[in-house]
Write an enzyme that holds these catalytic residues in place. Structure first.
Site, PDB file in Angstrom:
ATOM      1  N   GLN A  68     -10.669  64.567  25.224  1.00  0.00           N
ATOM      2  CA  GLN A  68      -9.512  63.883  24.634  1.00  0.00           C
ATOM      3  C   GLN A  68      -8.652  64.837  23.789  1.00  0.00           C
ATOM      4  OE1 GLN A  68      -8.038  61.003  24.937  1.00  0.00           O
ATOM      5  NE2 GLN A  68      -9.483  60.154  26.409  1.00  0.00           N
ATOM      6  N   SER A  69      -8.603  66.090  24.180  1.00  0.00           N
ATOM      7  CA  SER A  69      -7.862  67.088  23.403  1.00  0.00           C
ATOM      8  C   SER A  69      -6.356  66.803  23.350  1.00  0.00           C
ATOM      9  CB  SER A  69      -8.102  68.460  24.041  1.00  0.00           C
ATOM     10  OG  SER A  69      -7.147  69.388  23.589  1.00  0.00           O
ATOM     11  N   ASN A  70      -5.814  66.792  22.139  1.00  0.00           N
ATOM     12  CA  ASN A  70      -4.354  66.684  21.975  1.00  0.00           C
ATOM     13  C   ASN A  70      -3.685  67.995  22.356  1.00  0.00           C
ATOM     14  OD1 ASN A  70      -4.228  63.999  20.644  1.00  0.00           O
ATOM     15  ND2 ASN A  70      -5.478  65.045  19.110  1.00  0.00           N
TER      16      ASN A  70
END
Ligand SMILES: Cc1ncc(COP(=O)(O)O)c(C=O)c1O
Length: 316
Positions: free
Chosen positions: A55-57
Protein backbone atom coordinates in the site's frame (compact mmCIF):
# COMPACT_ATOMS: atom_id res chain seq x y z
CA UNK A 1 -6.66 24.61 12.05
CA UNK A 2 -8.71 26.80 14.42
CA UNK A 3 -11.38 24.25 15.29
CA UNK A 4 -8.90 21.49 16.05
CA UNK A 5 -6.77 23.90 18.13
CA UNK A 6 -9.84 24.86 20.12
CA UNK A 7 -10.95 21.26 20.62
CA UNK A 8 -7.53 20.31 22.00
CA UNK A 9 -7.19 23.49 24.05
CA UNK A 10 -3.51 23.82 23.21
CA UNK A 11 -1.33 25.96 20.96
CA UNK A 12 -2.52 27.34 17.59
CA UNK A 13 -2.21 24.53 15.05
CA UNK A 14 -1.39 25.12 11.41
CA UNK A 15 -1.10 22.62 8.62
CA UNK A 16 1.07 22.52 5.52
CA UNK A 17 -0.92 20.70 2.86
CA UNK A 18 1.61 18.51 1.06
CA UNK A 19 -1.30 16.15 0.54
CA UNK A 20 -2.29 18.72 -2.10
CA UNK A 21 0.84 18.50 -4.21
CA UNK A 22 -1.36 17.43 -7.09
CA UNK A 23 0.08 14.17 -8.38
CA UNK A 24 -2.69 11.51 -8.32
CA UNK A 25 -4.03 12.64 -4.91
CA UNK A 26 -0.66 14.15 -3.90
CA UNK A 27 1.66 13.49 -0.99
CA UNK A 28 5.24 14.08 0.06
CA UNK A 29 6.81 11.91 -2.62
CA UNK A 30 5.86 14.40 -5.30
CA UNK A 31 8.54 16.83 -4.14
CA UNK A 32 11.16 14.08 -4.05
CA UNK A 33 10.13 12.79 -7.45
CA UNK A 34 10.65 16.18 -9.01
CA UNK A 35 14.39 15.59 -8.49
CA UNK A 36 14.45 11.81 -8.90
CA UNK A 37 12.57 11.87 -12.18
CA UNK A 38 14.83 14.69 -13.32
CA UNK A 39 17.81 12.45 -12.59
CA UNK A 40 16.16 9.54 -14.42
CA UNK A 41 15.62 11.66 -17.51
CA UNK A 42 19.13 13.13 -17.33
CA UNK A 43 20.47 9.56 -17.39
CA UNK A 44 18.37 8.74 -20.44
CA UNK A 45 16.22 6.16 -18.63
CA UNK A 46 13.12 4.88 -20.36
CA UNK A 47 11.71 3.29 -17.23
CA UNK A 48 11.84 3.52 -13.44
CA UNK A 49 11.62 0.85 -10.80
CA UNK A 50 10.90 1.42 -7.14
CA UNK A 51 9.94 -0.41 -3.95
CA UNK A 52 7.61 -0.23 -1.01
CA UNK A 53 4.93 -2.03 0.90
CA UNK A 54 1.87 -3.17 -1.04
CA UNK A 55 0.00 0.00 0.00
CA UNK A 56 2.93 2.35 -0.62
CA UNK A 57 2.01 5.98 -1.29
CA UNK A 58 5.48 6.47 -2.74
CA UNK A 59 4.82 3.75 -5.32
CA UNK A 60 1.50 5.33 -6.34
CA UNK A 61 3.07 8.77 -6.81
CA UNK A 62 5.98 7.25 -8.74
CA UNK A 63 3.48 5.53 -11.04
CA UNK A 64 1.73 8.86 -11.59
CA UNK A 65 4.97 10.75 -12.28
CA UNK A 66 6.09 8.04 -14.70
CA UNK A 67 2.75 8.20 -16.52
CA UNK A 68 3.03 11.98 -16.87
CA UNK A 69 6.56 11.66 -18.29
CA UNK A 70 5.87 8.67 -20.54
CA UNK A 71 8.23 6.36 -18.64
CA UNK A 72 7.52 2.72 -17.90
CA UNK A 73 7.06 2.06 -14.18
CA UNK A 74 7.79 -1.20 -12.35
CA UNK A 75 6.72 -1.38 -8.71
CA UNK A 76 8.14 -4.12 -6.50
CA UNK A 77 5.81 -4.23 -3.50
CA UNK A 78 6.23 -6.39 -0.43
CA UNK A 79 3.30 -8.01 1.29
CA UNK A 80 4.93 -8.85 4.64
CA UNK A 81 3.10 -6.18 6.60
CA UNK A 82 1.46 -7.28 9.86
CA UNK A 83 -1.97 -6.24 8.70
CA UNK A 84 -4.51 -7.90 6.46
CA UNK A 85 -8.05 -7.30 5.35
CA UNK A 86 -9.53 -7.92 1.90
CA UNK A 87 -9.41 -4.21 0.90
CA UNK A 88 -5.72 -3.96 1.87
CA UNK A 89 -4.85 -6.49 -0.82
CA UNK A 90 -6.67 -4.83 -3.71
CA UNK A 91 -7.91 -1.29 -2.97
CA UNK A 92 -6.32 2.04 -1.99
CA UNK A 93 -2.91 2.72 -3.50
CA UNK A 94 -2.70 -0.79 -4.96
CA UNK A 95 -5.71 -0.13 -7.19
CA UNK A 96 -4.41 3.30 -8.24
CA UNK A 97 -0.99 1.85 -9.19
CA UNK A 98 -2.65 -0.28 -11.83
CA UNK A 99 -4.96 2.50 -12.97
CA UNK A 100 -1.86 4.65 -13.49
CA UNK A 101 -0.37 2.00 -15.75
CA UNK A 102 2.39 0.66 -13.50
CA UNK A 103 3.44 -2.99 -13.57
CA UNK A 104 2.95 -4.26 -10.04
CA UNK A 105 5.16 -7.12 -8.80
CA UNK A 106 3.91 -8.28 -5.41
CA UNK A 107 6.63 -10.16 -3.50
CA UNK A 108 6.74 -11.72 -0.06
CA UNK A 109 9.63 -9.82 1.53
CA UNK A 110 12.86 -7.81 1.08
CA UNK A 111 14.86 -10.81 -0.13
CA UNK A 112 12.31 -11.56 -2.83
CA UNK A 113 12.25 -7.85 -3.73
CA UNK A 114 16.04 -7.80 -4.30
CA UNK A 115 15.73 -10.90 -6.48
CA UNK A 116 12.92 -9.31 -8.51
CA UNK A 117 14.99 -6.16 -9.02
CA UNK A 118 17.84 -8.29 -10.38
CA UNK A 119 15.48 -9.99 -12.83
CA UNK A 120 13.98 -6.68 -13.99
CA UNK A 121 17.42 -5.14 -14.55
CA UNK A 122 18.55 -8.17 -16.50
CA UNK A 123 15.52 -8.22 -18.75
CA UNK A 124 15.83 -4.45 -19.37
CA UNK A 125 19.49 -4.94 -20.36
CA UNK A 126 18.50 -7.76 -22.73
CA UNK A 127 15.90 -5.50 -24.35
CA UNK A 128 18.32 -2.58 -24.63
CA UNK A 129 16.30 -0.49 -22.15
CA UNK A 130 17.67 1.62 -19.30
CA UNK A 131 15.97 1.46 -15.90
CA UNK A 132 16.47 4.09 -13.21
CA UNK A 133 16.23 2.66 -9.69
CA UNK A 134 14.51 4.78 -7.05
CA UNK A 135 15.06 3.65 -3.43
CA UNK A 136 12.28 2.96 -0.93
CA UNK A 137 10.38 6.16 -0.22
CA UNK A 138 12.54 8.09 -2.71
CA UNK A 139 14.81 8.71 0.25
CA UNK A 140 18.32 9.38 -0.93
CA UNK A 141 20.15 12.69 -1.15
CA UNK A 142 18.55 13.45 -4.53
CA UNK A 143 15.00 12.89 -3.29
CA UNK A 144 15.60 14.74 -0.03
CA UNK A 145 16.39 17.89 -2.04
CA UNK A 146 12.63 18.22 -2.52
CA UNK A 147 12.22 18.75 1.22
CA UNK A 148 15.16 21.12 1.50
CA UNK A 149 13.16 23.18 -0.99
CA UNK A 150 9.99 22.65 1.04
CA UNK A 151 11.75 24.06 4.11
CA UNK A 152 12.47 27.31 2.27
CA UNK A 153 8.89 27.48 0.97
CA UNK A 154 7.59 26.92 4.51
CA UNK A 155 9.79 29.73 5.87
CA UNK A 156 8.52 32.08 3.18
CA UNK A 157 4.90 31.20 3.88
CA UNK A 158 5.34 31.51 7.65
CA UNK A 159 6.96 34.93 7.18
CA UNK A 160 4.12 36.08 4.92
CA UNK A 161 1.61 34.98 7.58
CA UNK A 162 3.74 36.47 10.38
CA UNK A 163 3.64 33.05 11.96
CA UNK A 164 6.32 32.59 14.58
CA UNK A 165 6.27 28.78 14.55
CA UNK A 166 9.10 26.91 16.29
CA UNK A 167 7.93 23.35 15.66
CA UNK A 168 7.09 21.27 12.60
CA UNK A 169 5.60 17.82 13.17
CA UNK A 170 5.74 15.18 10.45
CA UNK A 171 5.46 11.43 10.05
CA UNK A 172 8.89 9.90 9.46
CA UNK A 173 9.72 6.58 7.86
CA UNK A 174 12.37 6.37 5.15
CA UNK A 175 13.54 9.76 6.49
CA UNK A 176 13.94 11.78 3.28
CA UNK A 177 11.25 14.25 4.30
CA UNK A 178 12.77 14.90 7.70
CA UNK A 179 16.37 15.00 6.44
CA UNK A 180 15.49 17.44 3.65
CA UNK A 181 13.55 19.70 6.01
CA UNK A 182 16.37 19.68 8.56
CA UNK A 183 19.02 20.53 5.99
CA UNK A 184 16.89 23.26 4.39
CA UNK A 185 15.94 24.86 7.70
CA UNK A 186 19.48 24.72 9.06
CA UNK A 187 20.93 26.22 5.87
CA UNK A 188 18.48 29.11 6.28
CA UNK A 189 19.52 29.52 9.93
CA UNK A 190 15.97 28.81 11.06
CA UNK A 191 15.40 27.77 14.66
CA UNK A 192 12.33 25.70 13.74
CA UNK A 193 12.54 22.29 15.36
CA UNK A 194 11.44 19.28 13.27
CA UNK A 195 9.82 16.48 15.21
CA UNK A 196 9.62 13.39 13.04
CA UNK A 197 7.23 10.81 14.45
CA UNK A 198 8.44 7.25 13.85
CA UNK A 199 5.76 5.23 12.07
CA UNK A 200 7.81 2.36 10.70
CA UNK A 201 11.00 1.39 12.48
CA UNK A 202 10.87 -1.06 15.39
CA UNK A 203 14.58 -0.27 15.94
CA UNK A 204 14.74 3.43 16.71
CA UNK A 205 18.54 3.51 17.15
CA UNK A 206 18.99 2.41 13.54
CA UNK A 207 16.61 5.14 12.40
CA UNK A 208 18.61 7.81 14.24
CA UNK A 209 21.84 6.72 12.56
CA UNK A 210 20.14 6.67 9.15
CA UNK A 211 18.78 10.18 9.68
CA UNK A 212 22.28 11.41 10.52
CA UNK A 213 23.79 9.96 7.35
CA UNK A 214 20.97 11.14 5.07
CA UNK A 215 21.27 14.69 6.47
CA UNK A 216 25.02 14.61 5.82
CA UNK A 217 24.61 13.31 2.26
CA UNK A 218 21.90 15.87 1.42
CA UNK A 219 23.87 18.77 2.89
CA UNK A 220 26.90 17.66 0.93
CA UNK A 221 24.96 17.71 -2.39
CA UNK A 222 23.85 21.26 -1.59
CA UNK A 223 27.28 22.32 -0.31
CA UNK A 224 25.86 23.52 3.01
CA UNK A 225 26.69 22.66 6.62
CA UNK A 226 24.70 19.68 7.95
CA UNK A 227 22.42 20.23 10.95
CA UNK A 228 23.97 19.28 14.32
CA UNK A 229 22.92 16.13 16.18
CA UNK A 230 20.84 18.07 18.68
CA UNK A 231 18.42 19.10 15.90
CA UNK A 232 17.79 15.50 14.79
CA UNK A 233 14.76 14.47 16.74
CA UNK A 234 12.70 11.31 16.22
CA UNK A 235 9.62 10.98 18.41
CA UNK A 236 8.71 7.47 19.47
CA UNK A 237 5.91 5.58 21.18
CA UNK A 238 3.19 5.90 18.49
CA UNK A 239 4.16 3.13 16.09
CA UNK A 240 1.96 0.59 17.91
CA UNK A 241 2.54 -3.07 17.16
CA UNK A 242 4.27 -2.42 13.84
CA UNK A 243 4.33 -0.54 10.54
CA UNK A 244 0.87 -0.38 8.98
CA UNK A 245 -0.91 -1.80 12.02
CA UNK A 246 -3.72 0.50 13.20
CA UNK A 247 -3.65 1.91 16.74
CA UNK A 248 -6.46 3.31 18.84
CA UNK A 249 -4.63 6.67 19.06
CA UNK A 250 -4.41 6.78 15.24
CA UNK A 251 -8.15 6.14 14.90
CA UNK A 252 -8.90 8.93 17.34
CA UNK A 253 -6.54 11.42 15.64
CA UNK A 254 -7.85 10.66 12.14
CA UNK A 255 -11.42 11.17 13.37
CA UNK A 256 -10.60 14.37 15.28
CA UNK A 257 -9.10 16.23 12.34
CA UNK A 258 -11.72 14.92 9.91
CA UNK A 259 -14.57 16.14 12.10
CA UNK A 260 -13.06 19.46 13.15
CA UNK A 261 -11.30 20.52 9.96
CA UNK A 262 -12.70 18.35 7.16
CA UNK A 263 -9.18 17.07 6.44
CA UNK A 264 -8.38 13.44 5.65
CA UNK A 265 -5.24 11.86 7.10
CA UNK A 266 -4.16 8.24 6.55
CA UNK A 267 -3.95 5.22 8.87
CA UNK A 268 -0.25 4.36 8.35
CA UNK A 269 1.68 7.65 8.47
CA UNK A 270 -0.11 10.94 9.12
CA UNK A 271 -2.68 9.40 11.48
CA UNK A 272 0.08 8.13 13.79
CA UNK A 273 2.00 11.43 13.55
CA UNK A 274 -1.14 13.35 14.48
CA UNK A 275 -1.74 10.90 17.34
CA UNK A 276 1.67 11.92 18.74
CA UNK A 277 0.77 15.61 18.38
CA UNK A 278 -2.61 15.19 20.09
CA UNK A 279 -0.95 13.38 22.98
CA UNK A 280 1.87 15.94 23.24
CA UNK A 281 -0.70 18.76 23.47
CA UNK A 282 -2.89 16.96 25.99
CA UNK A 283 0.04 16.09 28.20
CA UNK A 284 1.45 19.64 27.82
CA UNK A 285 4.80 18.56 26.41
CA UNK A 286 4.70 21.46 23.93
CA UNK A 287 4.76 25.18 24.63
CA UNK A 288 1.13 26.39 24.44
CA UNK A 289 2.03 29.86 23.28
CA UNK A 290 3.85 28.96 20.05
CA UNK A 291 2.08 27.93 16.86
CA UNK A 292 2.80 24.43 15.62
CA UNK A 293 2.85 23.37 11.98
CA UNK A 294 1.71 19.87 11.10
CA UNK A 295 3.15 18.75 7.78
CA UNK A 296 0.45 16.74 6.02
CA UNK A 297 2.45 14.29 3.93
CA UNK A 298 -0.57 12.75 2.17
CA UNK A 299 -1.65 9.13 2.02
CA UNK A 300 -5.45 9.42 2.12
CA UNK A 301 -5.93 6.67 -0.53
CA UNK A 302 -4.70 4.38 2.24
CA UNK A 303 -7.97 4.97 4.09
CA UNK A 304 -9.73 2.73 1.57
CA UNK A 305 -7.26 -0.09 2.18
CA UNK A 306 -8.28 -0.04 5.87
CA UNK A 307 -12.02 -0.01 5.20
CA UNK A 308 -12.84 -2.83 7.63
CA UNK A 309 -10.71 -1.40 10.45
CA UNK A 310 -12.17 2.10 10.03
CA UNK A 311 -15.78 0.88 9.70
CA UNK A 312 -15.42 -1.28 12.79
CA UNK A 313 -14.10 1.69 14.81
CA UNK A 314 -16.83 4.03 13.49
CA UNK A 315 -19.53 1.56 14.46
CA UNK A 316 -18.48 1.57 18.10
C1 LIG B 1 1.79 9.63 3.68
C2 LIG B 1 3.22 9.54 4.05
N1 LIG B 1 3.66 10.29 5.07
C3 LIG B 1 4.94 10.24 5.49
C4 LIG B 1 5.84 9.40 4.89
C5 LIG B 1 7.23 9.36 5.43
O1 LIG B 1 8.11 10.10 4.65
P1 LIG B 1 9.62 9.63 4.59
O2 LIG B 1 9.61 8.29 3.97
O3 LIG B 1 10.28 10.66 3.76
O4 LIG B 1 10.13 9.58 5.97
C6 LIG B 1 5.43 8.61 3.81
C7 LIG B 1 6.42 7.73 3.15
O5 LIG B 1 6.31 6.62 2.88
C8 LIG B 1 4.08 8.67 3.38
O6 LIG B 1 3.64 7.92 2.37
Amino acid sequence: MPRLSEALGGPPLWIKRDDCTGLATGGNKTRKLEYLMGAARAEGADGVVTFGALQSNHARQTAAAAAALGLQCDLVLVTDVDYREPAWEVSGNRLLDELLGARVHAVADETAAAKKLGALMESARDDGRRLYVIPVGGSNATGALGYAGCALELLEQAAALQLDARTVVSATSSLGTQAGLLVGLHSAQSQIFVRGVNVSAPDEAVQGANLRSLCDATASVLGVAPPPDKRLRIETGFLGDNYGVPTEAMHEAVGLIARHEGILLDPVYTGKAMAWLVDAIRSRRLDDSEPIIFLHTGGSPGLFAYQAALSERLAR
